[in-house]
Design a protein around this motif. Structure first.
Motif, PDB file in Angstrom:
ATOM      1  N   SER A 119       0.825  -1.195   0.000  1.00  0.00           N
ATOM      2  CA  SER A 119       0.000   0.000   0.000  1.00  0.00           C
ATOM      3  C   SER A 119       0.869   1.259   0.000  1.00  0.00           C
ATOM      4  O   SER A 119       0.607   2.225  -0.727  1.00  0.00           O
ATOM      5  CB  SER A 119      -0.905  -0.036   1.229  1.00  0.00           C
ATOM      6  OG  SER A 119      -1.998   0.813   1.068  1.00  0.00           O
ATOM      7  N   TRP A 130      -4.898   1.448  -2.538  1.00  0.00           N
ATOM      8  CA  TRP A 130      -5.439   0.109  -2.780  1.00  0.00           C
ATOM      9  C   TRP A 130      -6.203   0.093  -4.087  1.00  0.00           C
ATOM     10  O   TRP A 130      -6.904   1.060  -4.411  1.00  0.00           O
ATOM     11  CB  TRP A 130      -6.384  -0.281  -1.629  1.00  0.00           C
ATOM     12  CG  TRP A 130      -6.949  -1.660  -1.793  1.00  0.00           C
ATOM     13  CD1 TRP A 130      -8.150  -1.985  -2.340  1.00  0.00           C
ATOM     14  CD2 TRP A 130      -6.313  -2.892  -1.446  1.00  0.00           C
ATOM     15  NE1 TRP A 130      -8.288  -3.357  -2.349  1.00  0.00           N
ATOM     16  CE2 TRP A 130      -7.186  -3.934  -1.805  1.00  0.00           C
ATOM     17  CE3 TRP A 130      -5.076  -3.216  -0.857  1.00  0.00           C
ATOM     18  CZ2 TRP A 130      -6.864  -5.283  -1.605  1.00  0.00           C
ATOM     19  CZ3 TRP A 130      -4.758  -4.545  -0.648  1.00  0.00           C
ATOM     20  CH2 TRP A 130      -5.651  -5.560  -1.011  1.00  0.00           C
ATOM     21  N   VAL A 131      -6.049  -0.958  -4.854  1.00  0.00           N
ATOM     22  CA  VAL A 131      -6.921  -1.188  -6.009  1.00  0.00           C
ATOM     23  C   VAL A 131      -7.376  -2.645  -5.937  1.00  0.00           C
ATOM     24  O   VAL A 131      -6.662  -3.505  -5.419  1.00  0.00           O
ATOM     25  CB  VAL A 131      -6.203  -0.940  -7.363  1.00  0.00           C
ATOM     26  CG1 VAL A 131      -5.956   0.544  -7.578  1.00  0.00           C
ATOM     27  CG2 VAL A 131      -4.901  -1.722  -7.447  1.00  0.00           C
ATOM     28  N   TRP A 132      -8.584  -2.893  -6.430  1.00  0.00           N
ATOM     29  CA  TRP A 132      -9.092  -4.270  -6.383  1.00  0.00           C
ATOM     30  C   TRP A 132      -8.623  -5.042  -7.600  1.00  0.00           C
ATOM     31  O   TRP A 132      -9.428  -5.573  -8.343  1.00  0.00           O
ATOM     32  CB  TRP A 132     -10.619  -4.263  -6.262  1.00  0.00           C
ATOM     33  CG  TRP A 132     -11.079  -3.741  -4.934  1.00  0.00           C
ATOM     34  CD1 TRP A 132     -11.543  -2.502  -4.666  1.00  0.00           C
ATOM     35  CD2 TRP A 132     -11.103  -4.453  -3.693  1.00  0.00           C
ATOM     36  NE1 TRP A 132     -11.841  -2.383  -3.329  1.00  0.00           N
ATOM     37  CE2 TRP A 132     -11.586  -3.574  -2.713  1.00  0.00           C
ATOM     38  CE3 TRP A 132     -10.744  -5.750  -3.309  1.00  0.00           C
ATOM     39  CZ2 TRP A 132     -11.732  -3.933  -1.373  1.00  0.00           C
ATOM     40  CZ3 TRP A 132     -10.887  -6.116  -1.979  1.00  0.00           C
ATOM     41  CH2 TRP A 132     -11.375  -5.211  -1.032  1.00  0.00           C
ATOM     42  N   ASP A 133      -7.323  -5.098  -7.804  1.00  0.00           N
ATOM     43  CA  ASP A 133      -6.852  -5.921  -8.913  1.00  0.00           C
ATOM     44  C   ASP A 133      -6.612  -7.345  -8.404  1.00  0.00           C
ATOM     45  O   ASP A 133      -6.677  -7.621  -7.208  1.00  0.00           O
ATOM     46  CB  ASP A 133      -5.645  -5.273  -9.626  1.00  0.00           C
ATOM     47  CG  ASP A 133      -4.287  -5.702  -9.093  1.00  0.00           C
ATOM     48  OD1 ASP A 133      -4.232  -6.347  -8.034  1.00  0.00           O
ATOM     49  OD2 ASP A 133      -3.282  -5.387  -9.739  1.00  0.00           O
ATOM     50  N   THR A 137      -6.157  -8.476  -4.442  1.00  0.00           N
ATOM     51  CA  THR A 137      -7.334  -9.117  -3.864  1.00  0.00           C
ATOM     52  C   THR A 137      -7.013 -10.548  -3.410  1.00  0.00           C
ATOM     53  O   THR A 137      -7.421 -10.966  -2.324  1.00  0.00           O
ATOM     54  CB  THR A 137      -8.485  -9.132  -4.888  1.00  0.00           C
ATOM     55  OG1 THR A 137      -8.709  -7.795  -5.335  1.00  0.00           O
ATOM     56  CG2 THR A 137      -9.759  -9.662  -4.265  1.00  0.00           C
ATOM     57  N   SER A 138      -6.248 -11.286  -4.223  1.00  0.00           N
ATOM     58  CA  SER A 138      -5.938 -12.664  -3.842  1.00  0.00           C
ATOM     59  C   SER A 138      -5.011 -12.709  -2.625  1.00  0.00           C
ATOM     60  O   SER A 138      -5.087 -13.648  -1.821  1.00  0.00           O
ATOM     61  CB  SER A 138      -5.344 -13.434  -5.028  1.00  0.00           C
ATOM     62  OG  SER A 138      -4.218 -12.770  -5.561  1.00  0.00           O
ATOM     63  N   LEU A 140      -5.145 -10.436  -0.234  1.00  0.00           N
ATOM     64  CA  LEU A 140      -6.068 -10.125   0.864  1.00  0.00           C
ATOM     65  C   LEU A 140      -6.828 -11.390   1.282  1.00  0.00           C
ATOM     66  O   LEU A 140      -7.025 -11.651   2.478  1.00  0.00           O
ATOM     67  CB  LEU A 140      -7.049  -9.026   0.450  1.00  0.00           C
ATOM     68  CG  LEU A 140      -7.971  -8.510   1.557  1.00  0.00           C
ATOM     69  CD1 LEU A 140      -7.176  -7.827   2.658  1.00  0.00           C
ATOM     70  CD2 LEU A 140      -9.016  -7.546   0.995  1.00  0.00           C
ATOM     71  N   THR A 189      -3.410  -6.945 -14.409  1.00  0.00           N
ATOM     72  CA  THR A 189      -3.340  -6.320 -13.097  1.00  0.00           C
ATOM     73  C   THR A 189      -2.522  -5.036 -13.148  1.00  0.00           C
ATOM     74  O   THR A 189      -1.636  -4.881 -13.989  1.00  0.00           O
ATOM     75  CB  THR A 189      -2.690  -7.272 -12.075  1.00  0.00           C
ATOM     76  OG1 THR A 189      -1.426  -7.703 -12.598  1.00  0.00           O
ATOM     77  CG2 THR A 189      -3.568  -8.466 -11.806  1.00  0.00           C
TER      78      THR A 189
END
Lengths: 261, 60
Positions: A119, A130-133, A137-138, A140, A189
Motif C-alpha cells: 500500500s 489500494w486497487v481491487w486488482d 485481492t488474492s 487479501l 493487473t
C-alpha cells in the motif's frame, strides 16, 4: 495427544517424536534466531543504503526489500501450512497439527506486512493506496485464510479437536496460492508481473537482485525461527493441558489452561 | 545524511515500510517469546506441585 499413529517411513517417524523435536529445535533455535537477525540486518542496510535507486521509481524501490520477502514467505508459509495440514489429515503425524497451529499467526503477520508495504508503495507509484486488482485481492484473501485458520483453531476447547476442520480449511484455501502466483499473468493487473521468480532468468540487475535475495533469506530465517519457537510453545501448552485434564483440574482454580497459540 | 533521510522525497513511504516490516517481525518474535516463557512457567508450576504425566499413570 490424539492420534499417535506412526506415519509411514521410519526416517519420518523419528522426527514425529515430540521429545526428540524439543531437543533438536532447542539446539537449533538460538543459531537460527541469530542468523535471522544478522541476515535481516545485512539485507535492510544493503537495501536502504547501498542498493541503487530506480530510474523510474526513485527511492520507493527500496520498499521492495521488505515487501517482496514478506510476500514470498506469506505464500511459502501457506504452502507449509497446507503440507502440514495434509500430513495431519492423512497420517495423523503428531507434530503436523502443531506446525499448522504455529505457522498460521506468523503467516498472517507476514501477509499483513506485505499488504501494508504494498500500500505504501502503491500510493506514490500508482496514486492509490489500494486497487481491487487480482494480485492485491488474492493476497487479501490469503490474509483472511490465515485469520480463518487462527479463529477455527481457537474455536475449540480442546485444540486437538480443531486439527481436522482447520486442516480442511487450509487445504481448500491452498487453491488460492496458484491464483496469487499467476494472477499477474492471467489478468491485466496494475501490480507488475514477476521479475525474480520467473521460469527464465530474473529480469532485475544484480545490484538489486543480491540485496533482495539476502533480505528474502533473512525473512525466511525469521519465519522459520518464530515458527519453531511457537511449535515448542504449543507442545508445552498441550502438555500443561494434558496434566490438568488428567488431574481433573480444568477450571478448578489451580491453574487456567493456556489457549493454544 | 539529511539527503539519505529524505529518500528522494519518498521518506513518508519508504521509512514507514521499514518500520512496519522490521517492527512487525520484532513484535511477533517478542510476543512469541513471551508466550513461550508463560507456557514454560505454567509447566514449571505444575511440576513443582508434583503434577506430571507420570503422576497420572500412578493414579490408574
Amino acid at each position: 495427544m490424539v492420534g499417535n499413529v506412526a506415519p509411514p517411513g521410519r526416517s519420518l517417524h523419528r522426527f514425529a517424536n515430540p521429545g526428540r523435536f524439543m531437543r533438536l529445535s532447542g539446539a537449533l533455535l538460538p543459531w537460527l534466531a541469530a542468523a535471522a537477525v544478522l541476515v535481516c540486518a545485512v539485507g535492510v542496510v544493503w537495501g536502504l543504503v547501498f542498493a541503487p535507486r530506480d530510474w523510474q521509481q526513485g527511492d520507493t524501490v527500496r520498499i521492495m526489500y521488505v515487501h517482496v520477502p514478506a510476500a514470498w514467505w506469506a505464500m511459502g508459509g501457506y504452502l507449509g501450512l497446507a503440507v502440514a495440514s495434509f500430513v495431519s489429515l492423512v497420517w495423523r503425524h503428531p507434530l503436523a497439527d502443531v506446525a499448522a497451529v504455529a505457522i498460521a499467526p506468523v503467516g498472517a503477520v507476514f501477509t499483513a506486512i506485505c499488504l501494508a508495504t504494498g500500500s505504501l508503495w502503491g500510493k506514490p507509484m500508482w496514486g492509490a493506496w489500494w486497487v481491487w486488482d487480482a494480485r492485491l485481492t488474492s493476497v487479501l484473501v490469503l490474509f483472511f485464510l490465515y485469520l480463518g485458520h487462527i479463529a477455527l483453531t481457537n474455536a475449540f476447547d480442546e485444540p486437538e479437536r480443531a486439527a481436522r476442520p482447520a486442516a480442511i480449511l487450509a487445504l481448500i484455501g491452498a487453491i488460492n496460492l496458484p491464483i496469487i502466483k499467476f494472477s499477474v499473468d492471467w489478468w491485466n493487473t496494475l501490480h507488475q508481473p514477476a521479475s525474480v521468480t520467473r521460469f527464465d532468468a530474473p529480469a532485475v540487475h544484480v545490484d538489486i537482485l543480491w540485496p533482495l535475495l539476502i533480505s528474502g533469506l533473512g525473512f525466511g530465517l525469521a519465519f522459520a525461527a518464530i515458527v519453531l519457537l511457537r511449535m515448542r510453545t504449543v507442545l508445552i501448552e498441550r502438555r500443561v493441558r494434558a496434566i490438568l485434564a488428567a488431574r481433573g483440574m480444568e477450571g478448578a482454580g489451580v491453574s487456567r489452561p493456556v489457549p493454544a497459540a | 545524511m539529511s539527503e539519505f533521510l529524505a529518500m528522494g522525497g519518498y521518506a513518508a513511504f519508504v521509512w514507514p515500510s521499514y518500520v512496519i516490516g522490521i517492527g512487525g517481525l520484532a513484535v511477533l518474535a517478542l510476543v512469541s517469546l513471551r508466550q513461550w516463557r508463560a507456557a514454560k512457567a505454567e509447566l514449571g508450576r505444575l511440576e513443582a506441585a508434583g503434577l506430571s504425566r507420570r503422576g497420572r499413570r500412578e493414579d490408574r
